[in-house]
Design a protein around this motif. Structure first.
Motif, short mmCIF file in Angstrom:
data_model
loop_
_atom_site.label_atom_id
_atom_site.label_comp_id
_atom_site.label_asym_id
_atom_site.label_seq_id
_atom_site.Cartn_x
_atom_site.Cartn_y
_atom_site.Cartn_z
N ASN A 283 69.72 -87.26 4.72
CA ASN A 283 68.94 -86.44 4.24
C ASN A 283 67.11 -86.53 4.41
OD1 ASN A 283 70.79 -84.64 3.68
ND2 ASN A 283 70.67 -84.88 1.08
N ALA B 147 64.90 -84.74 7.23
CA ALA B 147 63.68 -83.95 6.87
C ALA B 147 62.44 -84.71 7.71
CB ALA B 147 63.34 -84.34 5.29
N ASP C 200 61.48 -90.39 1.46
CA ASP C 200 60.84 -90.29 2.71
C ASP C 200 59.57 -89.50 3.07
OD1 ASP C 200 60.91 -87.04 3.02
OD2 ASP C 200 62.88 -87.53 1.94
N GLY D 40 59.05 -82.34 2.68
CA GLY D 40 59.11 -81.93 1.50
C GLY D 40 59.95 -80.59 1.03
N LEU E 225 69.06 -77.09 -5.08
CA LEU E 225 69.27 -78.55 -4.47
C LEU E 225 70.59 -78.91 -4.68
CD1 LEU E 225 67.39 -79.84 -2.50
CD2 LEU E 225 66.69 -81.00 -4.58
N PHE F 170 74.54 -75.23 -0.82
CA PHE F 170 73.17 -74.79 -0.67
C PHE F 170 72.68 -75.74 0.35
CE2 PHE F 170 68.58 -75.99 -0.88
CZ PHE F 170 68.15 -74.69 -0.83
N THR F 171 72.32 -75.32 1.66
CA THR F 171 71.69 -75.90 2.73
C THR F 171 70.63 -75.08 3.29
OG1 THR F 171 72.37 -77.19 4.61
CG2 THR F 171 73.45 -75.03 4.28
N THR F 172 69.73 -75.71 4.07
CA THR F 172 68.83 -75.13 4.72
C THR F 172 69.06 -75.64 6.05
OG1 THR F 172 67.23 -76.71 4.16
CG2 THR F 172 67.01 -74.92 2.87
N LYS F 173 70.00 -76.17 6.35
CA LYS F 173 69.99 -76.79 8.02
C LYS F 173 71.26 -75.72 8.64
CE LYS F 173 69.80 -81.32 5.93
NZ LYS F 173 70.49 -82.54 5.44
N GLY G 143 74.38 -77.57 8.43
CA GLY G 143 74.60 -78.26 7.09
C GLY G 143 75.82 -77.61 6.23
N LEU G 144 76.51 -78.53 5.53
CA LEU G 144 77.63 -77.88 4.68
C LEU G 144 77.11 -77.45 3.24
CD1 LEU G 144 80.72 -80.19 5.33
CD2 LEU G 144 80.42 -77.70 5.82
N GLY G 145 75.86 -78.27 2.96
CA GLY G 145 75.30 -78.15 1.43
C GLY G 145 76.10 -78.82 0.30
N GLY H 287 76.56 -82.46 0.45
CA GLY H 287 76.15 -83.93 0.09
C GLY H 287 75.48 -84.14 -1.30
N LEU H 288 74.59 -83.35 -1.68
CA LEU H 288 73.76 -83.65 -3.07
C LEU H 288 74.69 -83.40 -4.16
CD1 LEU H 288 70.25 -82.35 -2.34
CD2 LEU H 288 70.96 -84.87 -2.61
N LEU I 156 59.65 -86.37 -0.02
CA LEU I 156 60.49 -86.43 -1.26
C LEU I 156 61.12 -87.87 -1.90
CD1 LEU I 156 62.97 -83.21 -1.18
CD2 LEU I 156 60.85 -83.61 -2.74
N PHE J 21 64.38 -89.03 -4.05
CA PHE J 21 65.77 -88.80 -4.73
C PHE J 21 65.64 -90.12 -5.43
CE2 PHE J 21 66.03 -85.38 -1.76
CZ PHE J 21 66.78 -84.30 -2.55
P1 ADP Z 1 73.19 -80.50 3.94
O1 ADP Z 1 72.65 -82.06 4.11
O2 ADP Z 1 74.48 -80.51 4.24
O3 ADP Z 1 72.50 -79.44 3.99
P2 ADP Z 1 72.86 -81.50 1.08
O4 ADP Z 1 73.63 -81.11 -0.37
O5 ADP Z 1 72.91 -83.12 1.32
O6 ADP Z 1 73.56 -80.74 2.11
O7 ADP Z 1 71.41 -81.07 1.00
C1 ADP Z 1 70.87 -79.73 0.67
C2 ADP Z 1 69.98 -79.21 0.98
O8 ADP Z 1 68.57 -80.10 0.32
C3 ADP Z 1 69.29 -79.41 2.53
O9 ADP Z 1 69.97 -78.61 3.39
C4 ADP Z 1 67.78 -79.57 2.40
O10 ADP Z 1 67.48 -78.36 2.44
C5 ADP Z 1 67.58 -80.07 1.05
N1 ADP Z 1 67.30 -81.59 1.02
C6 ADP Z 1 68.10 -82.62 0.92
N2 ADP Z 1 67.56 -83.75 0.85
C7 ADP Z 1 65.97 -83.43 1.44
C8 ADP Z 1 64.99 -84.29 1.66
N3 ADP Z 1 64.67 -85.60 1.62
N4 ADP Z 1 63.76 -83.45 1.99
C9 ADP Z 1 63.80 -82.43 2.04
N5 ADP Z 1 64.86 -81.39 1.58
C10 ADP Z 1 65.96 -81.95 1.52
#
Ligand code: ADP
Length: 599
Positions: free
Chosen positions: A499, A503, A535, A539, A548, A553-556, A559-561, A563-564, A589, A591
Motif C-alpha cells: 500500500n 501511494a 511511506d 497521504g 479505511l 473500500f478502495t481508491t485504486k 483494488g479490492l479494498g 487488504g486493510l 502515512l 500504519f
Molecule cells: P486496496 O489496496 O485493494 O485498495 P486496502 O484495504 O489495502 O485495499 O486499502 C484500502 C484503501 O486505503 C486504498 O485503496 C487506499 O485508498 C488507502 N490506503 C491504504 N494504504 C495507504 C497508504 N499507505 N497511503 C495512502 N492511502 C492508503
C-alpha cells in the motif's frame, strides 16, 4: 355388639354363674333381691374362686336375704355385662374400673386393702419378666428388638402399666419390639411363653412371679426392678391403687349401701384381704391420658381434629404454597430443560458458523496473499528473468571462449560460480513465494520480531524490479519475542508495504522510501511490540480515513479494498491493534500495529 355376640355372652354368663348362698332373710333394707357381682378373671377360674371365697362368704353372712350371684368374666364379657346392667357390682382392676367409670358411670364404693401392699393406694404394679439366663436383657431399654408377650393391649397390669414406663424411654412397644404377642388371660400364658422361650420378655402383674413354685420362679427374673418401699414383690413399674368394687348406675342405692357397709365391716381374711374406703384413681386416669388410650383414646383423635380445626387456614395456605411451589418447580425445570436444549442448539449452530467462518477467513487470507503476489508478480517475471538472462550470458560466453580457444580454467570457474549464484537467487525468490502462497491452517510460534520484518522485506524486495529504499530500525526491541503465525504477520507487513509503495507511484523511483520502526511500548496489560510502516506517499484525504478499514473500500482502479480489513482481523486475532496516523511532518502515512511481547 351383634345379636350373635349377645347370645354368646348370655350363654357364657349362665355357664360361669356360681350361686354360693341363698341365706335366710336378715336385712330389711335390701329386700330379697340377688346381689349380682361381676369379677374380672385374670387367673384361672379355680384360683379366682378360691381367692374370692372369703368375700363371698362374708357377704352371704352379712346379707343373708339376698341370693349371691358371682360371675367371673373376661374384659369383653365384663364390659358387656356392665353395658346391659346384668350385674349390680363390678370387681375389677384399676385400669378397667376407670374405663368402665368413664364409659358407663360405674362408681366405686370400696377398695381392696391387702396386708401385702403398703397401702391401698400403692398396691398394684407390673413386672416385666425375662429368663434369668438372658444376661443381655438388663433394663427396659434392652427390650427394643425383642419378642415380648403380654396379656392384651387393654390389660392394665398385663400391659398398660409397663407401656407407660416405656414411653419416656422413647420406646413404642407397637413398633420397636421385634414382636408383640397378646396371649390373653390367664397370666400364666405369658409366663409360659417366656419360660418356654417363645418370648424374650413378658409383661405380667407384679407378684405373679412371686406366687410361682420356687423352681419355676428361679428360672425367671424381673427386669429393671424399682425400689418401692414396703412393697413385697418386684415391680418394673410405679404402683397404682388396688382393685375397687363399684356399683352400676342401675344398682339400687339401698343395696349399694348395704354391700358397702358389709365390705367395710369385713374382717381381714387369713389371706390378708379386707376392704377400705374408696381410693383415689387419679393416677390411673393419668396413665390413660398419657398413653391416649382406653377411655382417653378420644384424645388422639380429638388432638388431631382440634389441630385440624384450629390450623386449617394455615394448613390450607401451606398446602397451596406447596402445590404452587411444585407447579413452579416443575415449570422452572421444564423451562430450564427447553432453554438448555435451545441454548445447546444455538451453541452448536454458532460453533458450526464459527468453523465455517474460520475456513472462509483462511480462504480469504489465502486469496489475499495470492492477490498480493499477483499484483506484485508483474515484476516477478522480470525479477526471475534477470538471473536467467545472466545464466544464459555466462553460458554463451563460455561457449564463445571455447570456440575461440580462449577457455581457461579460471574463466570456467568464474562463470560457473556466477551461474550457480544466479540460480540460487532465482530459487530463493521462488521458494519464498511458494512459502507465502501456500494454503494451510493458522499456527502460533514464538518468533523474533526483527527476523519476521527482515524476512518480509526480503520477500517484498524479491518481487520488485524497482525496489524502493526500505529502512528498518529495530534497535529498540532488544530480545523480546512475539507468539504469532509468522505467515499471517508477513501477510500484514507485505500488505502495508505494498500500500505504501502504491501511494508513492507518482514519485520518481529514487524518492520512494519506506521505513519500518520496531518499538517496545510498555502498557498496564504488559509490554507490546509496535511495528510502524511509514511511506512518503500522497497521504490520505480526511473523508477516506473513516472508511479505511472497512471491507471493499478502495481508491485504486484495480483494488479490492480487502487488504486493510484482513490485516485488522489478523492483528486483532493476535491480541493487537492496527491504526493509521499522519506523520508529524505531514508527508505520507504511518500504519502501525501492536502485538503482545514476551521476554
Ligand atoms: P486496496 O489496496 O485493494 O485498495 P486496502 O484495504 O489495502 O485495499 O486499502 C484500502 C484503501 O486505503 C486504498 O485503496 C487506499 O485508498 C488507502 N490506503 C491504504 N494504504 C495507504 C497508504 N499507505 N497511503 C495512502 N492511502 C492508503
Amino acid at each position: 355388639m351383634s345379636l350373635l355376640c349377645r347370645l354368646a355372652f348370655r350363654a357364657f354368663l349362665t355357664f360361669f354363674t356360681l350361686v354360693f348362698f341363698v341365706g335366710p332373710t336378715l336385712a330389711a333394707a335390701t329386700e330379697a333381691r340377688p346381689i349380682r357381682i361381676g369379677l374380672l378373671a385374670f387367673l384361672d377360674t379355680e384360683t379366682m374362686r378360691h381367692q374370692w371365697a372369703p368375700l363371698l362368704k362374708h357377704l352371704a353372712n352379712a346379707l343373708p336375704d339376698n341370693p349371691l350371684v358371682f360371675v367371673q368374666l373376661d374384659h369383653a364379657a365384663l364390659r358387656e355385662a356392665v353395658a346391659h346392667q346384668s350385674i349390680d357390682f363390678v370387681i375389677t382392676n384399676p385400669g378397667n374400673y376407670v374405663a368402665l367409670e368413664m364409659a358407663f358411670g360405674i362408681s366405686r364404693i370400696a377398695t381392696l386393702d391387702t396386708t401385702q401392699a403398703p397401702s391401698p393406694m400403692r398396691a398394684v404394679g407390673s413386672a416385666v419378666i425375662v429368663r434369668d439366663e438372658r444376661q443381655d436383657l438388663k433394663t427396659l431399654t434392652d427390650l427394643v428388638g425383642q419378642r415380648v408377650s403380654a396379656v392384651g393391649d387393654n390389660a392394665f397390669g398385663g400391659f398398660q402399666m409397663a407401656w407407660r414406663e416405656l414411653m419416656p424411654l422413647g420406646i413404642d412397644p407397637f413398633t420397636d419390639f421385634k414382636q408383640l404377642d397378646f396371649v390373653g388371660l390367664p397370666m400364666g400364658k405369658v409366663i409360659d411363653a417366656v419360660a418356654q422361650g417363645r418370648a424374650d420378655a413378658g409383661i405380667v402383674r407384679a407378684c405373679t412371679l412371686e406366687s410361682l413354685p420356687p423352681d419355676q420362679r428361679a428360672m425367671l427374673r424381673v427386669l429393671s426392678p424399682r425400689p418401692e418401699v414396703d412393697f413385697p414383690c418386684q415391680t418394673s413399674t410405679r404402683l397404682y391403687p388396688d382393685w375397687p368394687i363399684a356399683t352400676l348406675r342401675g344398682t339400687p342405692p339401698a343395696l349399694a349401701k348395704a354391700v358397702a357397709t358389709a365390705l367395710l365391716a369385713m374382717p381381714v381374711t387369713p389371706e390378708g384381704m379386707s376392704w377400705t374406703v374408696p381410693a383415689d384413681y387419679q393416677s390411673v386416669h393419668e396413665l390413660f391420658r398419657e398413653l391416649q388410650t382406653g377411655p382417653y383414646s378420644y384424645l388422639k383423635e380429638s388432638t388431631l381434629r382440634a389441630a385440624a380445626v384450629r390450623y386449617w387456614p394455615m394448613v390450607l395456605m401451606l398446602a397451596t404454597l406447596l402445590v404452587g411451589w411444585i407447579i413452579y418447580t416443575v415449570r422452572v425445570e421444564y423451562l430450564v430443560q427447553t432453554r438448555t436444549h435451545a441454548l445447546r442448539q444455538a451453541l452448536d449452530e454458532r460453533q458450526a458458523i464459527e468453523g465455517r467462518m474460520r475456513v472462509h477467513q483462511e480462504q480469504i487470507e489465502h486469496l489475499s496473499r495470492l492477490s498480493i503476489l499477483g499484483e506484485l508478480s508483474g515484476t516477478l517475471a522480470h525479477e526471475i528473468n534477470q538471473p536467467l538472462a545472466s545464466i544464459g550470458n555466462y553460458a554463451q560466453s563460455l561457449v564463445l571462449r571455447l570456440d575461440n580457444g580462449r577457455l581457461t580454467d579460471a574463466a570456467v570457474r568464474e562463470a560457473s560460480l556466477e551461474i550457480a549464484g544466479q540460480a540460487e537467487r532465482a530459487a530463493s525468490i521462488l521458494g519464498r513465494i511458494r512459502g507465502f502462497a501456500r494454503k494451510r491452517a493458522p499456527v502460533r510460534e514464538r518468533c523474533a520480531p526483527a527476523d519476521l520484518v527482515r524476512e518480509s522485506v526480503h520477500l517484498f524486495s524479491g518481487l520488485l524490479s524497482n525496489r524502493p529504499v526500505i529502512g528498518v530500525d529495530d534497535s529498540a526491541v532488544l530480545n523480546g519475542l512475539v507468539e504469532v503465525d509468522p505467515l499471517q504477520i508477513q501477510q500484514v507487513l507485505l500488505n502495508l508495504l505494498k500500500n505504501g509503495l502504491d501511494a508513492m507511484q507518482h514519485l520518481p523511483d529514487r524518492e520512494r522510501r519506506l521505513h519500518i520502526t520496531l518499538q517496545r511500548v510498555t502498557q498496564v496489560a504488559g509490554d507490546q511490540l509496535r511495528v510502524a510502516v511509514r511511506d512518503v506517499g500522497r497521504g490520505l484525504a480526511p473523508e477516506a480515513r473513516e472508511h479505511l478499514f472497512k471491507p471493499f473500500f478502495t481508491t485504486k482502479r484495480d483494488g479490492l479494498g480487502l487488504g486493510l480489513s484482513i490485516c485488522t482481523t489478523i492483528i486483532e486475532a493476535h491480541g493487537g491493534r492496527l491504526s493509521v496516523q499522519t506523520p508529524d511532518d505531514g508527508v505520507g502515512l504511518v500504519f502501525a500495529f501492536t502485538l503482545p511481547l514476551y521476554n
